[in-house]
Design a protein around this motif. Sequence first.
Motif, PDB file in Angstrom:
ATOM      1  N   SER A 163      -7.680   4.988   6.021  1.00 33.33           N
ATOM      2  CA  SER A 163      -8.384   4.430   4.858  1.00 33.33           C
ATOM      3  C   SER A 163      -7.956   3.012   4.527  1.00 33.33           C
ATOM      4  N   SER A 164      -6.846   2.588   5.097  1.00 31.82           N
ATOM      5  CA  SER A 164      -6.363   1.226   4.839  1.00 31.82           C
ATOM      6  C   SER A 164      -6.262   0.435   6.126  1.00 31.82           C
ATOM      7  N   ILE A 217      -7.592  -8.626   7.093  1.00 30.90           N
ATOM      8  CA  ILE A 217      -6.877  -8.327   8.326  1.00 30.90           C
ATOM      9  C   ILE A 217      -7.207  -6.901   8.726  1.00 30.90           C
ATOM     10  N   ARG A 218      -7.454  -6.720  10.004  1.00 30.59           N
ATOM     11  CA  ARG A 218      -7.810  -5.405  10.529  1.00 30.59           C
ATOM     12  C   ARG A 218      -6.703  -4.907  11.443  1.00 30.59           C
ATOM     13  N   ALA A 249      -7.574  -5.265  -1.500  1.00 30.03           N
ATOM     14  CA  ALA A 249      -8.402  -4.075  -1.419  1.00 30.03           C
ATOM     15  C   ALA A 249      -8.268  -3.468  -0.033  1.00 30.03           C
ATOM     16  N   ALA A 250      -8.468  -2.163   0.033  1.00 30.40           N
ATOM     17  CA  ALA A 250      -8.330  -1.446   1.294  1.00 30.40           C
ATOM     18  C   ALA A 250      -9.635  -0.787   1.688  1.00 30.40           C
ATOM     19  N   ALA A 251      -9.840  -0.727   2.975  1.00 28.71           N
ATOM     20  CA  ALA A 251     -11.049  -0.101   3.507  1.00 28.71           C
ATOM     21  C   ALA A 251     -10.706   0.535   4.847  1.00 28.71           C
ATOM     22  N   PRO A 252     -11.492   1.503   5.268  1.00 26.19           N
ATOM     23  CA  PRO A 252     -11.340   1.983   6.633  1.00 26.19           C
ATOM     24  C   PRO A 252     -11.768   0.895   7.604  1.00 26.19           C
ATOM     25  N   THR A 280       0.847  -1.191   0.000  1.00 22.39           N
ATOM     26  CA  THR A 280       0.000   0.000   0.000  1.00 22.39           C
ATOM     27  C   THR A 280       0.879   1.236   0.000  1.00 22.39           C
ATOM     28  N   SER A 281       0.372   2.293  -0.621  1.00 22.17           N
ATOM     29  CA  SER A 281       1.190   3.497  -0.799  1.00 22.17           C
ATOM     30  C   SER A 281       1.417   4.222   0.508  1.00 22.17           C
ATOM     31  N   VAL A 282       0.402   4.251   1.357  1.00 22.77           N
ATOM     32  CA  VAL A 282       0.525   4.948   2.633  1.00 22.77           C
ATOM     33  C   VAL A 282      -0.236   4.178   3.692  1.00 22.77           C
TER      34      VAL A 282
END
Length: 125
Positions: free
Chosen positions: A29-30, A50-51, A96-99, A23-25
């Motif tokens: 959000s991720s 994974i959280r 995929a990324a999520a909050p 991931t970039s950052v």
Amino acid sequence: VQLQASGGGLVQPGGSLRLSCATSVRTSSSDTIGWFRQTPDKEREFVAAIRRTENSQHYANSAKGRFTISRDNAKNTVYLQMNSLKPEDTAVYYCAAAPRLIVSELRRISAYNYWGQGTQVTVSS
């Protein structure tokens, strides 16, 4: 947030692969990173997630006992270690990324805001 999935390839049944999702950052959000997979004849399906905040891992029934998801926060990278691979694991794998998500949201594609480009996994002799 940009995601880069890698590590796919051709492997024999019973073999192993490790997928990476860079991931970039590292932002809120991720907080949740999920892996999904898709074949031409099926809808995209949840594999694992994974959280970060809860430090918890979650798996589809098809992945339990064979796949392990982990996170290297220093490298902003999430891994999916896949062992005992089967021909039915053949698919394009997406990260995929999520909050921060609650458990009931983890399998929902629409809950994820950012997607990587996918990496092909082929399990065949």
